[in-house]
Each structure stands twice: as C-alpha cells, then as structure tokens.
Design an enzyme around this catalytic site. Structure first.
Site, PDB file in Angstrom:
ATOM      1  N   LYS A 165      42.235  28.613   4.829  1.00  0.00           N
ATOM      2  CA  LYS A 165      42.099  29.860   4.072  1.00  0.00           C
ATOM      3  C   LYS A 165      42.863  30.956   4.796  1.00  0.00           C
ATOM      4  CE  LYS A 165      39.378  33.333   3.985  1.00  0.00           C
ATOM      5  NZ  LYS A 165      40.333  34.381   3.501  1.00  0.00           N
ATOM      6  N   GLU A 171      39.310  32.461  18.260  1.00  0.00           N
ATOM      7  CA  GLU A 171      40.273  33.306  18.979  1.00  0.00           C
ATOM      8  C   GLU A 171      40.125  34.695  18.386  1.00  0.00           C
ATOM      9  OE1 GLU A 171      43.029  35.655  19.507  1.00  0.00           O
ATOM     10  OE2 GLU A 171      44.450  34.270  18.576  1.00  0.00           O
ATOM     11  N   CYS A 201      47.261  40.180  18.816  1.00  0.00           N
ATOM     12  CA  CYS A 201      46.045  40.097  19.623  1.00  0.00           C
ATOM     13  C   CYS A 201      46.337  40.167  21.119  1.00  0.00           C
ATOM     14  CB  CYS A 201      45.274  38.816  19.290  1.00  0.00           C
ATOM     15  SG  CYS A 201      46.234  37.307  19.517  1.00  0.00           S
ATOM     16  N   GLU A 222      40.249  47.909  20.363  1.00  0.00           N
ATOM     17  CA  GLU A 222      41.563  47.375  20.015  1.00  0.00           C
ATOM     18  C   GLU A 222      42.181  48.241  18.909  1.00  0.00           C
ATOM     19  OE1 GLU A 222      43.440  42.942  19.365  1.00  0.00           O
ATOM     20  OE2 GLU A 222      41.533  43.400  18.399  1.00  0.00           O
TER      21      GLU A 222
END
Length: 477
Positions: free
Chosen positions: A171, A246, A280, A381
């Site tokens: 997905k 992750e 990331c 972040e």
C-alpha cells in the site's frame, strides 16, 4: 492524464467502491493522474490472493525467485524514465534524483535476488544427534510505504519479501501512489504468479488498517511517522505479528575542528536540502566546533545560495517544490518558532518570488544560527529544507547534544581523526553513523533505527531475515 489502477491476483482492477482521486503536481497544481481508490474489501481481496499464492511461491526454488527478480530489475531499468517522470510529477522530486531512485530500486531487486540464494541454514553435529536449522518464509506480508521515496523504499521491502518466498500486499502513500504502482506492475511483468505481489490504494485509516489487523498478514513492514508506527505495533501485537518499523528521524551532524570544512559544508547542504529536506535521514541539527563555526557557516551559506530551484522536470534543477502545502506550513512554523526564541536567519526562510513559483509549494532552503534545544526544530522532525547550526565546545558537549533526542535513526560525523571517529560513533545513539560521508545507505549493510526511530532492519542479509521464520529439526541417529 495517467490512470493508475490497483493490482490484485495478477490483474489490474477497479476499486469495489468505484471511487478515484486526482493526484496534482505540487509544482503547479496541474492534474497528473487519476488513481483508483480501494476500500477494506479490496484489501481483503488482495490478502486472500496473496494467501492463495503463498504455498506455490514459498515452495519454489530460490533460483527461480532469483531469476524472476533479476528479470524484474531489468524491466524496471527499461521503464526508468517513465517511472521517474511520474514520480517527479506526483511529489516534486527533481527528475535526475527521481531517475536515480528508480535505478537504485532496480539495484535492490538485484541485490536481494542474489541474497536469496545465500539464505542457507545450519547443520550441527552433537554426539549421536544432528540439528538442522532452516529458514522458511513467514507468510503473507503487508508493505506500507511513504511518499518521499515511494519507489526505492518499496523495493527495500518487496525485494527481500519475494526473495524469502513470502507473498505480499503493498500500500503506497495516498500522496504519491503512481510511481510505486508502476514499479509493482514492472515486477509482475517479469512473470510472477498471480497473487504473489499485489498493490492496493487507499487511506491508512481503512485500507492500511485492514492490512495491519487482518490475521492473514503475518508481518507488517512500515516506513512512516513514529506515531503511526506505535499504533501498528500495538495492533500487530493482538496476533503476535512480526513488525519492521522505520520511523521518524532527527539526524545530527557533528563537525569537529579538524574536519575538512569544504567537504563537511557540501555534505551538510546536500543532506539538509536534498528532496527539500523530506528525508528521514536528512541533517536536522548541525553542531559545529566553535573554532571553525564562522568559516563553516559561511561556506554553507554560499553553497546554499548556489542551489537552483525550479521546475523539477528540468534536469538542471537542484530543488523542486515540497510535496504539499501542509508540509510547507509546518516548515514555516518551525522557522518562526526558532526566530521568536532568538535564532538568526542567515538565508532563505521564505517562498521564492516569480510566476514560476506562484502555484507550487516552493520554499527557499534556509540556514539558521544561534539555535538551541528549546526550539521546535531542534526537538521535532521538520521534514523541510532547514539547516539549523549550533556551536559546541569539546567532544562531551557534542555527544550530549547529538543524543538529546527521542530519535535515533542516523547521524553524521566529520573529523580527520580515525580515533575520534570511532570513539564518537560508538557513543552516538543511532542505528547508522556516517563518518566523512553524506549518506549511510549501503545495500550490504543493515539500516534501521534506535529509540523512537523504529525496530527491525532493512537492507543486507538482515533485511532478508526479517521475512523468515527459523525452524530447528533435531535428528536422533
């Protein structure tokens, strides 16, 4: 306008609901593709197809799977320009970077094709018994991927899953599903049996949740936000499913006074602003020894001002737009918060001017100084093109600042001392450390996070083992 369908049991299909959505180009808001949208019933159909295909695929020889993956890699390379163009138009990545991503995804398929052949067990002799340790595919797996590297990160999951003998349902992110779907189609065109590799579109709340909670799936591999990863881990625990997560990152870069300043400044600019900081493992926090801070900062500013911003389909462009207005607003909020708390704006910090940028989610790469850990961008972040620079004095302070975060995905160190590099690397709380290099990614080495950055590993033989169960057979002679 391109039309992107789902793939279930080897056939391109419409969704049960009949719904579709339009993907718009973040550079100019023009329509790129109409994407068929699935619902829970489509996710169930895909899982059932994968379950039906599992016995045959899991019992096929590793050599057959190896050859199919190599063939798939070649098909991906043949279609690289087409897939890369779709990737650029749906999420704004410069075309040369998109093409590099697609080719790297093909390399991942080749790597795991060969790694599958080396996935052997053990024969242990102890007296009058023998122990055979085998590795067997875990079953049907769900692969849920993000929008920032929609093709490459899918390859990191599909490659080892297929090489291990698992069947899968993928997905992609609803923000960027088109190139990922074309990548899955290319793999299937190599001759995979129907149902081995499926792809469904839809929201995480419906389609994604079904892939996680349905008992057919035995493993979830997810790349995305930490909050979503926590929910997946909780939901998967109800069936004791294996998970690979992750999650978010907040990578520090530490530049010591003996570093090659030019190399460090160049790496800082590339890693902080590449893909508009939407990575990331982007550099989120820059810590520079006080003795070289002025020189380093000047070089970073000069290199930042040299970056070319524009239409991401132009091969000469370094930076395209951000993926969405929401992502740009978050970046602005972080910058404004830092400025209110005493940071200095050295360059950027605004949208570029001109007709070319009027309809897109563009933003100037931004360098800040005089930052500290009270500021949101030093704690959260940003996922935007910002390089906040903070001074330090001495190794102890550098390590303390770098580890002062809940995340632990990647970190970067620049120093001319191998002793210092090893000493600091061993103390940094992160899954990957880059020393005098601007990337920590290597197909042969494991990738994954510590702390709130995730659990499990991708890439290398360890990435393949994430899709295997271990079995011990003890024989009496």
């Amino acid at each position: 306008m391109y039309r992107s369908m789902m793939l279930i049991n080897g056939e391109q299909v419409e969704g049960a609901s009949g719904r579709s959505e339009i993907i718009h180009n973040p550079a100019n808001q023009e329509p790129v593709a109409e994407v068929v949208i699935g619902d829970v019933s489509d996710a169930v159909r895909a899982l059932e197809a994968a379950r039906h295909a599992f016995p045959e695929w899991s019992s096929s020889s590793p050599k057959i799977r190896c050859n199919l993956l190599h063939d798939a890699a070649e098909i991906v390379r043949q279609r690289a320009d087409h897939i890369a163009e779709l990737l650029t138009m749906e999420m704004g990545k410069p075309i040369r970077d998109s093409r590099r991503e697609v080719l790297s995804a093909a390399d991942s398929l080749d790597y795991f094709a060969e790694e599958g052949l080396r996935n052997t067990g053990d024969w242990i002799a102890t007296g009058d018994t023998r122990s055979i340790v085998t590795k067997q595919p875990i079953g049907v797996v769900s692969l849920i991927t993000p929008w920032n590297y929609p093709v490459e990160l899918l390859a990191w999951k599909a490659g080892p899953a297929l090489a291990a003998g698992c069947t899968a349902v993928a997905k992609p992110s609803s923000l960027a599903p088109v190139a990922a779907t074309e990548f899955i189609m290319a793999i299937n065109d190599a001759g995979l049996p129907p149902g081995v590799l499926n792809i469904v579109h839809g929201s995480g709340d419906t389609v994604g949740a079904e892939l996680v909670t349905n008992p057919i799936s035995r493993k979830i591999s997810f790349t995305g936000e930490t909050s979503t990863g926590r929910w997946i881990m909780e939901a998967a625990a109800r069936h004791l499913k294996r998970v690979s997560l992750e999650l978010g990152g907040h990578a520090p870069m530490i530049v010591f006074d003996d570093a090659d300043i030019d190399a460090a400044a160049g790496a800082c600019v590339r890693r902080a602003f590449g893909n508009m900081g939407q990575v990331c493992i982007s550099v989120n926090r820059v810590y520079v020894d006080d003795a070289i801070a002025d020189d380093f900062t000047e070089k970073v500013i000069r290199r930042t001002l040299d970056l070319r911003i524009g239409n991401p389909l132009d091969p000469e462009v370094d930076l395209g737009p951000m993926v969405s207005g929401a992502q740009r607003r978050k970046t602005v909020e972080h910058i404004e918060d830092a400025l209110r708390k005493g940071a200095r704006l050295l360059c950027g910090g605004r949208e570029p001017e001109g007709d070319l940028f009027a309809k897109g989610y563009y933003f100037m790469p931004t360098v800040l100084s005089d930052v500290d850990h009270t500021m949101r961008m030093m704690r959260e972040e940003t996922f935007g093109p910002v390089a906040p620079i903070m001074r330090f004095s001495g190794e102890e302070e550098a390590v303390r600042l770098a580890n002062d975060t809940e995340y632990g995905l990647a970190a970067y160190i620049y120093t001319d001392s191998m002793r210092r590099a090893i000493r600091i690397s061993e103390r940094i709380e992160a899954g990957s450390i880059g020393v005098n290099v601007g990337s920590v990614i290597d197909h042969h080495a494991p990738f994954g996070g510590w702390k709130q950055s995730g659990i499990g590993r991708e890439l290398s033989h360890r990435g393949l083992e994430e899709y295997m169960e271990i079995k011990h057979i003890r024989l009496g002679l």
